[in-house]
Motif scaffolding. Sequence first.
Motif, PDB file in Angstrom:
ATOM      1  N   THR A  52      -6.255   3.449  -5.925  1.00  0.00           N
ATOM      2  CA  THR A  52      -5.991   2.908  -7.248  1.00  0.00           C
ATOM      3  C   THR A  52      -5.587   1.447  -7.058  1.00  0.00           C
ATOM      4  N   HIS A  53      -6.342   0.531  -7.640  1.00  0.00           N
ATOM      5  CA  HIS A  53      -6.100  -0.904  -7.503  1.00  0.00           C
ATOM      6  C   HIS A  53      -5.318  -1.407  -8.707  1.00  0.00           C
ATOM      7  N   TYR A  54      -4.328  -2.252  -8.455  1.00  0.00           N
ATOM      8  CA  TYR A  54      -3.512  -2.775  -9.547  1.00  0.00           C
ATOM      9  C   TYR A  54      -3.061  -4.206  -9.241  1.00  0.00           C
ATOM     10  N   CYS A  55      -2.736  -4.941 -10.305  1.00  0.00           N
ATOM     11  CA  CYS A  55      -2.308  -6.330 -10.168  1.00  0.00           C
ATOM     12  C   CYS A  55      -0.850  -6.386  -9.719  1.00  0.00           C
ATOM     13  N   SER A  56      -0.562  -7.326  -8.819  1.00  0.00           N
ATOM     14  CA  SER A  56       0.806  -7.468  -8.338  1.00  0.00           C
ATOM     15  C   SER A  56       1.066  -8.916  -7.930  1.00  0.00           C
ATOM     16  N   MET A  57       2.353  -9.257  -7.835  1.00  0.00           N
ATOM     17  CA  MET A  57       2.773 -10.589  -7.388  1.00  0.00           C
ATOM     18  C   MET A  57       3.761 -10.415  -6.247  1.00  0.00           C
ATOM     19  N   ASN A  58       3.687 -11.306  -5.237  1.00  0.00           N
ATOM     20  CA  ASN A  58       4.663 -11.234  -4.159  1.00  0.00           C
ATOM     21  C   ASN A  58       5.883 -12.084  -4.503  1.00  0.00           C
ATOM     22  N   LYS A  59       6.812 -12.192  -3.574  1.00  0.00           N
ATOM     23  CA  LYS A  59       8.053 -12.933  -3.829  1.00  0.00           C
ATOM     24  C   LYS A  59       7.818 -14.412  -4.089  1.00  0.00           C
ATOM     25  N   LYS A  60       6.701 -14.938  -3.610  1.00  0.00           N
ATOM     26  CA  LYS A  60       6.359 -16.345  -3.834  1.00  0.00           C
ATOM     27  C   LYS A  60       5.510 -16.518  -5.083  1.00  0.00           C
ATOM     28  N   GLU A  61       5.433 -15.470  -5.916  1.00  0.00           N
ATOM     29  CA  GLU A  61       4.679 -15.503  -7.163  1.00  0.00           C
ATOM     30  C   GLU A  61       3.185 -15.726  -6.946  1.00  0.00           C
ATOM     31  N   ARG A  62       2.692 -15.241  -5.819  1.00  0.00           N
ATOM     32  CA  ARG A  62       1.261 -15.289  -5.553  1.00  0.00           C
ATOM     33  C   ARG A  62       0.636 -13.964  -5.948  1.00  0.00           C
ATOM     34  N   PHE A  63      -0.553 -14.045  -6.533  1.00  0.00           N
ATOM     35  CA  PHE A  63      -1.237 -12.852  -7.017  1.00  0.00           C
ATOM     36  C   PHE A  63      -1.853 -12.066  -5.866  1.00  0.00           C
ATOM     37  N   PHE A  64      -1.722 -10.744  -5.957  1.00  0.00           N
ATOM     38  CA  PHE A  64      -2.339  -9.855  -4.986  1.00  0.00           C
ATOM     39  C   PHE A  64      -2.948  -8.662  -5.710  1.00  0.00           C
ATOM     40  N   VAL A  65      -4.075  -8.209  -5.187  1.00  0.00           N
ATOM     41  CA  VAL A  65      -4.617  -6.917  -5.621  1.00  0.00           C
ATOM     42  C   VAL A  65      -4.033  -5.877  -4.673  1.00  0.00           C
ATOM     43  N   MET A  66      -3.173  -5.028  -5.194  1.00  0.00           N
ATOM     44  CA  MET A  66      -2.523  -4.013  -4.383  1.00  0.00           C
ATOM     45  C   MET A  66      -3.261  -2.685  -4.510  1.00  0.00           C
ATOM     46  N   ARG A  67      -3.127  -1.863  -3.471  1.00  0.00           N
ATOM     47  CA  ARG A  67      -3.819  -0.577  -3.436  1.00  0.00           C
ATOM     48  C   ARG A  67      -2.823   0.534  -3.133  1.00  0.00           C
ATOM     49  N   LYS A  68      -3.014   1.646  -3.788  1.00  0.00           N
ATOM     50  CA  LYS A  68      -2.255   2.846  -3.458  1.00  0.00           C
ATOM     51  C   LYS A  68      -3.205   4.033  -3.476  1.00  0.00           C
ATOM     52  N   THR A  69      -2.859   5.063  -2.739  1.00  0.00           N
ATOM     53  CA  THR A  69      -3.729   6.225  -2.648  1.00  0.00           C
ATOM     54  C   THR A  69      -3.979   6.817  -4.028  1.00  0.00           C
ATOM     55  N   GLN A  70      -5.228   7.048  -4.344  1.00  0.00           N
ATOM     56  CA  GLN A  70      -5.581   7.662  -5.623  1.00  0.00           C
ATOM     57  C   GLN A  70      -4.990   9.059  -5.688  1.00  0.00           C
ATOM     58  N   GLY A  71      -4.207   9.324  -6.738  1.00  0.00           N
ATOM     59  CA  GLY A  71      -3.485  10.581  -6.840  1.00  0.00           C
ATOM     60  C   GLY A  71      -4.368  11.809  -6.763  1.00  0.00           C
ATOM     61  N   ALA A  72      -5.452  11.815  -7.513  1.00  0.00           N
ATOM     62  CA  ALA A  72      -6.353  12.976  -7.531  1.00  0.00           C
ATOM     63  C   ALA A  72      -6.974  13.204  -6.167  1.00  0.00           C
ATOM     64  N   ARG A  73      -7.281  12.109  -5.461  1.00  0.00           N
ATOM     65  CA  ARG A  73      -7.889  12.248  -4.133  1.00  0.00           C
ATOM     66  C   ARG A  73      -6.903  12.891  -3.149  1.00  0.00           C
ATOM     67  N   MET A  74      -5.617  12.485  -3.224  1.00  0.00           N
ATOM     68  CA  MET A  74      -4.630  13.044  -2.301  1.00  0.00           C
ATOM     69  C   MET A  74      -4.368  14.517  -2.599  1.00  0.00           C
ATOM     70  N   ILE A  75      -4.309  14.878  -3.881  1.00  0.00           N
ATOM     71  CA  ILE A  75      -4.097  16.278  -4.255  1.00  0.00           C
ATOM     72  C   ILE A  75      -5.242  17.147  -3.732  1.00  0.00           C
ATOM     73  N   ARG A  76      -6.470  16.655  -3.893  1.00  0.00           N
ATOM     74  CA  ARG A  76      -7.623  17.413  -3.428  1.00  0.00           C
ATOM     75  C   ARG A  76      -7.599  17.589  -1.909  1.00  0.00           C
ATOM     76  N   LYS A  77      -7.213  16.540  -1.185  1.00  0.00           N
ATOM     77  CA  LYS A  77      -7.145  16.624   0.274  1.00  0.00           C
ATOM     78  C   LYS A  77      -6.075  17.609   0.724  1.00  0.00           C
ATOM     79  N   LEU A  78      -4.930  17.600   0.071  1.00  0.00           N
ATOM     80  CA  LEU A  78      -3.856  18.520   0.445  1.00  0.00           C
ATOM     81  C   LEU A  78      -4.246  19.975   0.184  1.00  0.00           C
ATOM     82  N   LYS A  79      -4.974  20.219  -0.869  1.00  0.00           N
ATOM     83  CA  LYS A  79      -5.447  21.579  -1.145  1.00  0.00           C
ATOM     84  C   LYS A  79      -6.367  22.057  -0.027  1.00  0.00           C
TER      85      LYS A  79
END
Length: 228
Positions: free
Chosen positions: A114-141
């Motif tokens: 899941t990609h989302y907009c974020s800023m670091n401490k220096k106020e620079r823009f970053f595209v941040m990533r986190k594990t897609q929830g549905a994908r992790m649930i499916r893998k754990l099953k």
Amino acid sequence: MVQDTGGYTARSWSPILANIFLHYSLDLWVHQWRHRHAKGDVIMVRYCDDFVMGFETQTDAESMMGELKRRLSEFGLGLHEKKTRLLEFGRFAAERRKRRGMRRPETFDFLGFTHYCSMNKKERFFVMRKTQGARMIRKLKELRIEARHRMHWPLKQQQRWLAAVLRGHYGYYGYLGNSRALSNFSYEVRKLWFRALCRRSQKNAMTWERFKRLLRVFPLPTPRIIRT
């Protein structure tokens, strides 16, 4: 603007065939469209039949949506209606939406993240990533089912299997900003191993304290951030 397209209404094909076919029917066409019609920058990231397109201007994004549908229809293909959308994303999206009284920018899922907009401490823009929830649930099953099948294996073999699973997971999802999801996955893998061992023996009940002692003998790798 980002156009998130999640696939095609077409028969299943192999990754190699998809890459060859879409290179000529899509990649080269987008490259030509970019130079002939776009008023701003246009980028595209594609893997097999999943791709994301980014546009500097909203006009280009809306124009591409219509042109893309027509282009794919020429090859008997179509965009997945539930997975295809236009959304405001990028460096200035949060500020613009805030001025309009809207919530923070939308997120989009691509290749298990899941990609989302974020800023670091220096106020620079970053595209941040986190594990897609549905994908992790499916893998754990899937892992829970497999752990039950392997619960009578020697502990060393079970440990090697789960360690390989975790190393592979960290290797793919180990991006900066995704540490919480990595920790959650690591904990859930340990918990499913514990439950599988609980089913293994009725005489010597496995307790969580006993399981933690077992992990000292058969340790599992801890979460690691590999990429920024």
